[in-house]
Design a protein around this motif. Structure first.
Motif, PDB file in Angstrom:
ATOM      1  N   SER A  90      12.527  22.682 -14.324  1.00 43.16           N
ATOM      2  CA  SER A  90      12.974  22.432 -12.620  1.00 43.16           C
ATOM      3  C   SER A  90      13.915  22.068 -12.370  1.00 43.16           C
ATOM      4  CB  SER A  90      12.159  20.937 -14.013  1.00 43.16           C
ATOM      5  OG  SER A  90      13.325  21.011 -14.410  1.00 43.16           O
ATOM      6  N   LEU A  91      15.354  22.143 -13.184  1.00 44.30           N
ATOM      7  CA  LEU A  91      16.092  22.516 -12.036  1.00 44.30           C
ATOM      8  C   LEU A  91      16.881  23.527 -11.681  1.00 44.30           C
ATOM      9  CD1 LEU A  91      17.998  19.775 -14.282  1.00 44.30           C
ATOM     10  CD2 LEU A  91      16.717  18.940 -11.928  1.00 44.30           C
ATOM     11  N   ASN A  92      16.053  24.682 -12.003  1.00 48.35           N
ATOM     12  CA  ASN A  92      17.526  25.913 -11.799  1.00 48.35           C
ATOM     13  C   ASN A  92      15.837  27.085 -10.764  1.00 48.35           C
ATOM     14  OD1 ASN A  92      18.559  25.750 -14.720  1.00 48.35           O
ATOM     15  ND2 ASN A  92      19.999  26.004 -12.665  1.00 48.35           N
TER      16      ASN A  92
ATOM     17  N   ASP B  91      19.503  28.138  -6.202  1.00 45.19           N
ATOM     18  CA  ASP B  91      21.446  28.472  -6.313  1.00 45.19           C
ATOM     19  C   ASP B  91      22.123  29.076  -6.365  1.00 45.19           C
ATOM     20  OD1 ASP B  91      19.272  26.386  -8.215  1.00 45.19           O
ATOM     21  OD2 ASP B  91      19.980  27.094 -10.369  1.00 45.19           O
TER      22      ASP B  91
END
Length: 295
Positions: free
Chosen positions: A268-270, A275
């Motif tokens: 969910s974050l990467n 990025d």
């Protein structure tokens, strides 16, 4: 399990094309015989090695010209187009291309409806620089019914910008055509893998893209070849085996080509694409100025 959006059976062909104009007809015949075997095995995307119809180690610039043909008008490309149409497949193959007084180390992409496009090798290895002109038309990605296909050739994989730019342009799969040559040892690790295999796996991993790498085997004139063809998944690991260093082989992989489009989202974050810190390194490396990349 959800249904595959773009199922494909990919095949990479590893064999021993020999340089010399007397070998040209047999080289072409071998490409068609092996591609037929791959198609009969269910493949609908088939990748042949670099310079697969003519061999690699030319003796002079004139020798390189003698092995070359126009794209797409040449006899080899026409034969490969006929094959792709007959078997309703996509075929990638390498040849020496003549364009006026220039020669290019070229990969062609052919499909059921004929010629789709070509890529001219940008990074030339060793004595290639004496025969070929470096490609200067960028790194094209071709939209097809089975997915977006990018092309690179051999030494290109040593330059991380190449698979990165192809992936940034949306390539679902990169077809890598190779004549990986023997270099000073060590050539292989204890697992029998060569550095080119690891570079291919790494490029697939860091760009979350499939890479189908076809190499060649054998010896010709003063050159020896490494084999080690493979098909790497979006996680970088080979799908199935890595080919031997010295045997003619066809490798198959069943994949959902367009699944590469969601592969960069690891959690969910990467997300590898989002990025990236282009604000820190984009201008230095020139990526932000590439006209094909999103702003």
């Amino acid at each position: 399990m959800s249904e595959a959006a773009s199922p494909a059976r990919v095949a990479v062909i590893q064999f021993d094309p020999q340089v010399g104009t007397a070998n040209h007809a047999n080289n072409l015949r071998q490409t068609l015989t092996l591609a037929t075997e791959a198609a009969n095995g269910g493949a609908n995307l088939i990748v042949l090695p670099e310079l697969s119809n003519c061999g690699y180690f030319f003796t002079s610039r004139q020798d390189a010209f003698d092995h070359a043909e126009a794209v797409p008008e040449g006899a080899s490309v026409k034969a490969w187009m006929d094959f792709a149409s007959r078997y309703q497949v996509y075929l990638v193959a390498g040849l020496s291309e003549i364009d006026g007084t220039q020669l290019f180390n070229t990969a062609v992409l052919l499909g059921p409806d004929g010629f789709i496009g070509k890529y001219r090798k940008a990074h030339l290895w060793n004595r290639e620089k004496l025969w070929f002109t470096p490609g200067n038309t960028g790194f094209p990605v071709f939209e097809t019914p089975i997915g977006r296909i990018g092309l690179l050739i051999c030494w290109d994989i040593w330059f991380p910008e190449v698979p990165r730019i192809l992936s940034q342009q949306g390539a679902d799969i990169i077809c890598s055509l190779n004549n990986w040559v023997w270099t000073p040892p060590p050539l292989f690790d204890e697992a029998g893998k060569c550095m080119a295999s690891y570079l291919t796996m790494t490029a697939a991993h860091v760009n979350n893209v499939f890479i189908a790498a076809s190499s060649r085997i054998g010896e010709e004139r003063d050159a020896r070849y490494l084999g080690c063809s493979l098909i790497a998944g979006t996680n970088g690991w080979p799908i199935g085996a890595i080919a031997s260093a010295n045997r003619q082989e066809i490798l198959f992989a069943d994949i959902d080509i367009t699944s590469a489009r969601s592969a960069p989202i690891w959690n969910s974050l990467n997300d590898l694409q989002r990025d990236r810190r282009c604000d820190l390194y984009g201008q230095m490396l020139g990526y932000a100025q590439h006209p094909a990349l999103p702003r």
